[in-house]
Design a protein around this motif. Structure first.
Motif: not given
Length: 392
Positions: A227-241, A354-357, A381-387
């Motif tokens: 999981v590298t990116r999330l979207y909550n309907g308004e903004d994106f968030h880059e997932v960093v360990s 990204l694959r998006v769910l 709720l939002g979108l999950i982007g997977l790489s």
């Protein structure tokens, strides 16, 4: 050999996969290796990894066998058959064995490979042709020298020796040495690029290639979703360990985990579970104590799945759903303007490879569960982007 769970004489027993026979009923679960070719009698969200047979790393969906199904060819979604050697990555099913051993599709491939004869490389063929021509020229000149020497000097023995000497001088003894040295140099240069050459012919093949085609998943990439990116309907968030995980994105992961299997085998579900374990551990967003009541599997008509839970200490039911973004939009009954907005977010994430769910949730007061997912009042709720990370 892998073990198989079969139904014989009304009893469920586990046997070695090689002991399965035609007509056996086999129960398939997530993580099982299919022991033989079989028709699917019953399935619940059944996905199989058939990369061993078809080379395609993306799991394919299976459906139940219908009257009239015949002439099924391996490859593609919505087939009513499973094949020996494939891996069940999601769902459960009951199958009836139709072929075993060498009569399976993978067995037929193995049998065909036994008859394959290795062809000589182009360099080897050209070198053989050159050597033959030089040999013919050498023999011809040898005979001419013997004849001319004998006629002019009257000595057949010395003429024969002179002809043999000329023929031997023309033989290309240095060819094998030169070829070996040059191929060895090619292999050495390739080793500098971290490529190990097992057969010298590979050096020639790569040296003559003008276009190199390769598949991405599992070859250029690790085939391990992240999981590298999330979207909550308004903004994106880059997932960093190791980075902070903002609260507005917690519910996306929370309900993504709830809509996945408890011990997932699917790479995308594994990735969602891993990010939850990393960022949401010891929080109220993980619910290992919730009991699942029902699962609504993916279908050809609706590419989304939902799971119904009974929270501990509450009479209210919680429904978690995930799936293709367009299917989630449909379940949430969003208006066109909002759908267009979210579709732009999906396109932006997809353009990054990204694959998006999509993820949604719903709540239900005590009562009878509906027969279809559309009867729930879902909230987006939002979108999950997977790489799939590139191999190092």
């Amino acid at each position: 050999s892998p073990r198989a769970l079969v139904i014989r004489d009304g009893e469920t027993i586990r046997i070695a996969g090689r002991e399965v026979v035609v007509g056996d009923l086999v129960i398939l679960q997530e993580g099982d290796r299919v022991p033989a070719d079989a028709m699917v009698l019953n399935s619940v969200n059944l996905l199989a990894d058939e990369s061993l047979l078809t080379g395609e790393s993306v799991p394919v969906r299976k459906r139940e066998w219908k009257n009239g199904d015949a002439g099924i060819v391996p490859g593609g979604d919505e087939l009513p058959v499973v094949y020996s050697g494939s891996m069940i990555v999601q769902g459960t099913g009951v199958i009836k064995v139709t072929a075993t051993a060498m009569k399976t599709e993978i067995g037929k491939i193995g049998k065909a490979l036994e008859s394959v004869v290795e062809e000589p490389t182009k360099l080897k063929s050209e070198m053989g042709t050159l050597v033959k021509r030089l040999a013919i020229i050498g023999i011809t000149l040898c005979i001419l020298v013997i004849i001319i020497y004998t006629i002019t000097r009257g000595d057949l023995l010395k003429g024969f020796l002179a002809g043999i000497t000329l023929a031997m001088a023309m033989l290309p003894e240095e060819f094998p040495v030169v070829l070996t040295i040059f191929l060895a140099l090619g292999a050495w240069r390739m080793s500098k690029k971290n490529v190990l050459t097992r057969k010298p012919a590979a050096v020639e093949t790569l040296g003559s290639a003008t276009v190199l085609c390769t598949d991405k998943t599992g070859t250029l990439t690790q085939n391990k979703m992240t999981v590298t990116r999330l979207y909550n309907g308004e903004d994106f968030h880059e997932v960093v360990s190791g980075d902070n995980f903002p609260e507005p994105y917690h519910e996306i992961v929370e309900y993504g985990i709830l809509s996945s299997q408890v011990n997932p085998f699917d790479p995308m579900e594994k990735a969602i579970t891993n990010i939850g374990d990393h960022f949401l551990k010891n929080t109220e967003h993980l619910h290992s104590d919730w009991a699942m009541e029902k699962e609504y599997p993916l279908s050809k008509e609706l590419m989304a799945m939902s799971r119904v839970f009974s929270p501990t200490g509450s009479a209210e039911r919680v429904i978690a759903a995930k799936g293709a973004p367009e299917a989630i939009f449909d379940l949430c009954h969003l208006n066109k303007e909002i759908v267009l907005k979210f579709e732009k977010a999906v396109a932006e994430m997809a353009s990054s490879g990204l694959r998006v769910l999509g993820v949604a949730r719903a709540k239900l007061t005590p009562g009878k569960l509906p027969s279809i997912q559309h009867d729930f009042d879902f909230e987006f709720l939002g979108l999950i982007g997977l790489s799939d990370p590139i191999r190092e």
